[in-house]
Scaffold this motif. Structure first.
Motif, PDB file in Angstrom:
ATOM      1  N   ARG A 119       5.041  -0.274  -0.270  1.00 58.15           N
ATOM      2  CA  ARG A 119       3.589  -0.485  -0.346  1.00 58.15           C
ATOM      3  C   ARG A 119       3.086  -0.285  -1.764  1.00 58.15           C
ATOM      4  O   ARG A 119       2.020  -0.790  -2.125  1.00 58.15           O
ATOM      5  CB  ARG A 119       2.875   0.450   0.626  1.00 58.15           C
ATOM      6  CG  ARG A 119       3.058   0.047   2.087  1.00 58.15           C
ATOM      7  CD  ARG A 119       2.097   0.790   2.995  1.00 58.15           C
ATOM      8  NE  ARG A 119       2.415   2.205   3.078  1.00 58.15           N
ATOM      9  CZ  ARG A 119       3.299   2.729   3.920  1.00 58.15           C
ATOM     10  NH1 ARG A 119       3.968   1.950   4.748  1.00 58.15           N
ATOM     11  NH2 ARG A 119       3.521   4.024   3.943  1.00 58.15           N
ATOM     12  N   PRO A 174       5.497  -3.972  -3.800  1.00 58.02           N
ATOM     13  CA  PRO A 174       5.849  -4.886  -2.711  1.00 58.02           C
ATOM     14  C   PRO A 174       7.056  -5.771  -2.994  1.00 58.02           C
ATOM     15  O   PRO A 174       7.719  -6.214  -2.055  1.00 58.02           O
ATOM     16  CB  PRO A 174       4.575  -5.723  -2.540  1.00 58.02           C
ATOM     17  CG  PRO A 174       3.478  -4.889  -3.100  1.00 58.02           C
ATOM     18  CD  PRO A 174       4.091  -4.117  -4.215  1.00 58.02           C
ATOM     19  N   MET A 230      -4.241  -2.112  -7.722  1.00 57.29           N
ATOM     20  CA  MET A 230      -4.048  -1.282  -6.534  1.00 57.29           C
ATOM     21  C   MET A 230      -2.859  -0.350  -6.745  1.00 57.29           C
ATOM     22  O   MET A 230      -1.829  -0.750  -7.296  1.00 57.29           O
ATOM     23  CB  MET A 230      -3.799  -2.145  -5.303  1.00 57.29           C
ATOM     24  CG  MET A 230      -4.948  -3.059  -4.925  1.00 57.29           C
ATOM     25  SD  MET A 230      -6.473  -2.151  -4.508  1.00 57.29           S
ATOM     26  CE  MET A 230      -5.945  -1.252  -3.034  1.00 57.29           C
ATOM     27  N   LEU A 244      -0.583  -0.753  -1.190  1.00 59.00           N
ATOM     28  CA  LEU A 244      -1.191  -1.629  -0.192  1.00 59.00           C
ATOM     29  C   LEU A 244      -1.459  -0.833   1.087  1.00 59.00           C
ATOM     30  O   LEU A 244      -0.591  -0.080   1.536  1.00 59.00           O
ATOM     31  CB  LEU A 244      -0.256  -2.799   0.135  1.00 59.00           C
ATOM     32  CG  LEU A 244       0.112  -3.721  -1.028  1.00 59.00           C
ATOM     33  CD1 LEU A 244       1.051  -4.816  -0.532  1.00 59.00           C
ATOM     34  CD2 LEU A 244      -1.125  -4.341  -1.650  1.00 59.00           C
ATOM     35  N   ALA A 255      -9.424  -2.579   5.707  1.00 63.17           N
ATOM     36  CA  ALA A 255      -8.188  -3.194   6.189  1.00 63.17           C
ATOM     37  C   ALA A 255      -8.235  -3.551   7.669  1.00 63.17           C
ATOM     38  O   ALA A 255      -7.324  -4.220   8.168  1.00 63.17           O
ATOM     39  CB  ALA A 255      -7.002  -2.267   5.915  1.00 63.17           C
ATOM     40  N   GLU A 263      -9.351  -5.419  -4.010  1.00 68.69           N
ATOM     41  CA  GLU A 263      -9.251  -4.537  -2.851  1.00 68.69           C
ATOM     42  C   GLU A 263      -9.196  -5.349  -1.551  1.00 68.69           C
ATOM     43  O   GLU A 263      -8.429  -5.026  -0.639  1.00 68.69           O
ATOM     44  CB  GLU A 263     -10.434  -3.569  -2.825  1.00 68.69           C
ATOM     45  CG  GLU A 263     -10.385  -2.509  -3.903  1.00 68.69           C
ATOM     46  CD  GLU A 263     -11.626  -1.650  -3.953  1.00 68.69           C
ATOM     47  OE1 GLU A 263     -11.592  -0.587  -4.612  1.00 68.69           O
ATOM     48  OE2 GLU A 263     -12.654  -2.036  -3.352  1.00 68.69           O
ATOM     49  N   CYS A 280      -8.105  -8.487  -1.142  1.00 67.55           N
ATOM     50  CA  CYS A 280      -6.807  -9.153  -1.036  1.00 67.55           C
ATOM     51  C   CYS A 280      -5.726  -8.166  -0.589  1.00 67.55           C
ATOM     52  O   CYS A 280      -4.891  -8.482   0.264  1.00 67.55           O
ATOM     53  CB  CYS A 280      -6.428  -9.779  -2.368  1.00 67.55           C
ATOM     54  SG  CYS A 280      -7.448 -11.185  -2.846  1.00 67.55           S
ATOM     55  N   ALA A 281      -5.730  -6.966  -1.178  1.00 67.56           N
ATOM     56  CA  ALA A 281      -4.725  -5.964  -0.829  1.00 67.56           C
ATOM     57  C   ALA A 281      -4.835  -5.558   0.632  1.00 67.56           C
ATOM     58  O   ALA A 281      -3.822  -5.259   1.284  1.00 67.56           O
ATOM     59  CB  ALA A 281      -4.881  -4.738  -1.719  1.00 67.56           C
ATOM     60  N   MET A 340      -2.657 -11.386  -0.408  1.00 67.01           N
ATOM     61  CA  MET A 340      -1.737 -10.247  -0.436  1.00 67.01           C
ATOM     62  C   MET A 340      -0.573 -10.508  -1.383  1.00 67.01           C
ATOM     63  O   MET A 340      -0.133  -9.610  -2.115  1.00 67.01           O
ATOM     64  CB  MET A 340      -1.237  -9.962   0.974  1.00 67.01           C
ATOM     65  CG  MET A 340      -2.315  -9.438   1.916  1.00 67.01           C
ATOM     66  SD  MET A 340      -1.685  -9.109   3.574  1.00 67.01           S
ATOM     67  CE  MET A 340      -0.490  -7.821   3.237  1.00 67.01           C
ATOM     68  N   VAL A 365      -1.860 -10.074  -5.099  1.00 67.97           N
ATOM     69  CA  VAL A 365      -1.981  -8.678  -5.525  1.00 67.97           C
ATOM     70  C   VAL A 365      -0.602  -8.054  -5.678  1.00 67.97           C
ATOM     71  O   VAL A 365      -0.332  -7.330  -6.648  1.00 67.97           O
ATOM     72  CB  VAL A 365      -2.839  -7.881  -4.519  1.00 67.97           C
ATOM     73  CG1 VAL A 365      -2.775  -6.386  -4.828  1.00 67.97           C
ATOM     74  CG2 VAL A 365      -4.282  -8.357  -4.572  1.00 67.97           C
ATOM     75  N   GLY A 366       0.295  -8.313  -4.736  1.00 64.87           N
ATOM     76  CA  GLY A 366       1.635  -7.742  -4.817  1.00 64.87           C
ATOM     77  C   GLY A 366       2.400  -8.178  -6.048  1.00 64.87           C
ATOM     78  O   GLY A 366       3.215  -7.427  -6.584  1.00 64.87           O
ATOM     79  N   MET A 418      -0.868  -4.830  -9.129  1.00 68.88           N
ATOM     80  CA  MET A 418      -0.481  -3.488  -8.712  1.00 68.88           C
ATOM     81  C   MET A 418      -0.294  -2.616  -9.958  1.00 68.88           C
ATOM     82  O   MET A 418       0.080  -3.108 -11.029  1.00 68.88           O
ATOM     83  CB  MET A 418       0.829  -3.516  -7.917  1.00 68.88           C
ATOM     84  CG  MET A 418       0.805  -4.373  -6.663  1.00 68.88           C
ATOM     85  SD  MET A 418      -0.293  -3.764  -5.370  1.00 68.88           S
ATOM     86  CE  MET A 418       0.495  -2.224  -4.898  1.00 68.88           C
TER      87      MET A 418
END
Length: 542
Positions: free
Chosen positions: A42, A45, A334, A337, A418, A443, A445-446, A499, A502-503, A507
């Motif tokens: 997390r 990722p 982030m 996640l 979330a 935030e 997207c995560a 996601m 962001v990954g 990050m």
């Protein structure tokens, strides 16, 4: 050898906090059921985490690892010279070894037969091998070619530990060790040792002073960056909101000030004292400084009177450079996640629409009619989740499904986000908003939430256009909400894109190495930066 304390964390959490956040390949030996690998996943990722049990052939795991972990299930690490040597051969230069080591001299282990004076309790004697486990483990690492960096002690149940350690104080003389070492040893449930494959890095100590926490700003700009840096070997960090005492064992390093005005003579005198000792002072700001008259009232000393400034956007950097040329941009990112449901919608049959930013009343007013019209059309298809602003929640029609949360601490805010599927991120075109960052977009997207947003700020990156929907007036907002909420398949597809984005790019694991280079570079230039700071202060009248 000084041990830093990790109070009341699980041993897995302590190990996790010492996996370098920029590690791309990690090997865990005897680290349990895989929960540690999932937790690191997390944070990173796209990293590869391989877990093996003690005794398995390590070569089967491959090579080129950035970090190797020995969990508490690996016994007698001080006798495992061959294993430590093989592990080092599998790591890249500069790779990290993290060892969790159970402490047989912990006070609970000594008191299993009772306490001092009880039948069955036997006082240890000088040379008792239980009190040299740490030294022998560090020696084994060094013989295997690892360079020792740090040792951390896990302490649990501090109140009971303090009482027990005080009762065992006479052991110091009997064992012929210092009282300080005895206290540290008795209090430690497990040791966590960090070493590197190659020369040990120089020490970098950092202290962060944040604002009292509201709306996740301090977490984004102080807590998470310093937590990320702390995972790197040789870097020690502490931070707090409203005050930041410097640990006694810290060496002069980087002192980060978040949104401090530097308008208090006593506070400024304290900073001058730190600078005289060798500290480098960095201001951190992520919003338009013209919003607060306190900055202008003392000619922006908050930026002139420090060695460097960090910001979240290039737009903001351009503003700050008029007062200090040493500015570095670190986009918001982030730390990890959040957990979330894989389904769309995430909860029940309704898509959940999130609205949760601070001070967005004016922004809401510009889109209000479009949102209300969409709510009326969609009916039972959606549920609104509003955080912080009760007036916006109450402005939604009574027949609309809606939930309200007061202002939430950051972790809870992210957890609520979330649970949602779509978010509304309006921004009116104002001087203040133009200098904002895209933090809320990231935030969302995560958290697996698809943003519908204003073009201002959020449309600046090309990657955002495939993820979010953009709207400029109330009519476009209505159309975007109805179109997106009418197609759960589209929500799911855009959610996956967000996601992944962001990954891959947003990050802290992807920027922690650049942060470390920047701060170490400031330390290397400290003398020159101090000269420049003095010249700026003199030019502005001190």
């Amino acid at each position: 050898m000084r041990a830093c304390m990790a109070n009341d964390k699980t041993i897995g959490a302590v190990l996790l906090d010492h996996i370098p956040l920029n590690a791309g390949r990690v090997l865990g030996i005897g680290c349990g059921t895989g929960a540690l690998g999932q937790a690191f996943g997390r944070r990173q990722p796209h990293a590869l985490y391989i877990g093996v049990e003690p005794g398995e052939a390590l070569a089967r795991a491959g090579e080129g690892f950035d970090a190797i972990l020995f969990g508490e299930g690996v016994a007698d690490i001080h006798d495992a010279l061959d294993v430590l040597t093989e592990a080092r051969s599998l790591t890249v230069p500069g790779g990290v070894c993290v060892v969790a080591l159970s402490n047989p001299a912990h006070w609970r282990a000594l008191q299993q037969g009772g306490g001092p004076g009880d039948a069955g309790f036997s006082w240890p004697e000088a040379g008792d091998p239980r009190f040299s486990v740490l030294d022998r483990a560090v020696d084994a690492l060094r013989k295997a070619g690892w360079a020792f960096v740090d040792v951390f002690s896990r302490v649990v149940d501090r109140a009971k530990t303090d009482v027990a350690v005080a009762a065992l104080a006479p052991l110091a003389e009997r064992l012929q060790i210092t009282p300080q070492r005895l206290r540290r040893t008795l209090a430690t449930k497990e040791w966590v040792i960090c070493a590197v494959n190659g020369p040990a890095p120089s020490r970098l100590d950092m202290v962060g002073l944040g604002l009292q926490k509201i709306g996740g700003v301090t977490e984004a700009r102080i807590d998470h960056p310093l937590a990320a840096l702390r995972t790197l070997p040789g870097v020690r960090t502490v931070w707090d909101a409203g005050g930041a005492p410097i640990p006694g064992h810290f060496e002069p390093g980087i002192f980060v000030l978040h949104r401090q005005f530097l308008d208090d003579p006593a506070f400024n005198a304290g900073l001058d004292g730190l600078i005289a000792k060798g500290w480098v002072i960095v201001s951190e700001i992520d919003d338009d400084p013209y919003r607060w008259p306190e900055y202008a009232a003392n000619d922006f000393r908050a930026f002139r009177g420090v060695h460097a400034v960090t910001v979240s956007t290039e737009t903001l950097a351009a503003t700050i450079r008029s007062w200090n040329p040493t500015v570095e941009v670190f986009p918001n990112a982030m730390f990890a996640l959040p957990r979330q449901s894989p389904t769309t919608p995430k909860q029940g049959e309704r898509l959940r629409l999130f609205f949760g930013a601070l001070n967005r009343g004016r922004d809401w007013a510009a889109i209000r009619q479009g949102v209300l019209a969409a709510a009326a059309t969609l009916g039972d298809v959606v549920e609104f989740v509003v955080v912080h602003d009760r007036e916006i929640h109450d402005d939604l029609p009574a027949q609309v499904h809606k939930t309200f949360h007061p202002t939430l601490p950051y972790d809870r805010y992210i957890a609520v986000l979330a649970t949602c599927d779509v978010a509304l991120l309006p921004l009116e075109d104002t001087p203040f908003n133009r200098r904002k960052s895209d933090l809320k977009f990231i935030e969302c997207c995560a958290a697996g939430v698809v943003p519908i947003c204003s073009p201002l700020v959020y449309a600046d990156r090309a990657e955002h256009h495939a993820i979010g929907l953009f709207a400029t007036d109330a009519g476009e907002w209505r159309e975007a909400i109805e179109r997106l909420c009418g197609s759960p398949e589209t929500v799911g597809r855009r959610r996956a894109l967000g996601m992944d984005y962001v990954g891959r790019e947003r990050m802290h694991g992807q920027q922690v190495a650049a942060r470390e280079r920047f701060y170490r570079g400031l330390m290397a230039r400290r003398a020159a930066l101090e000269q420049e700071r003095q010249l700026r202060l003199a030019a502005s009248g001190g």
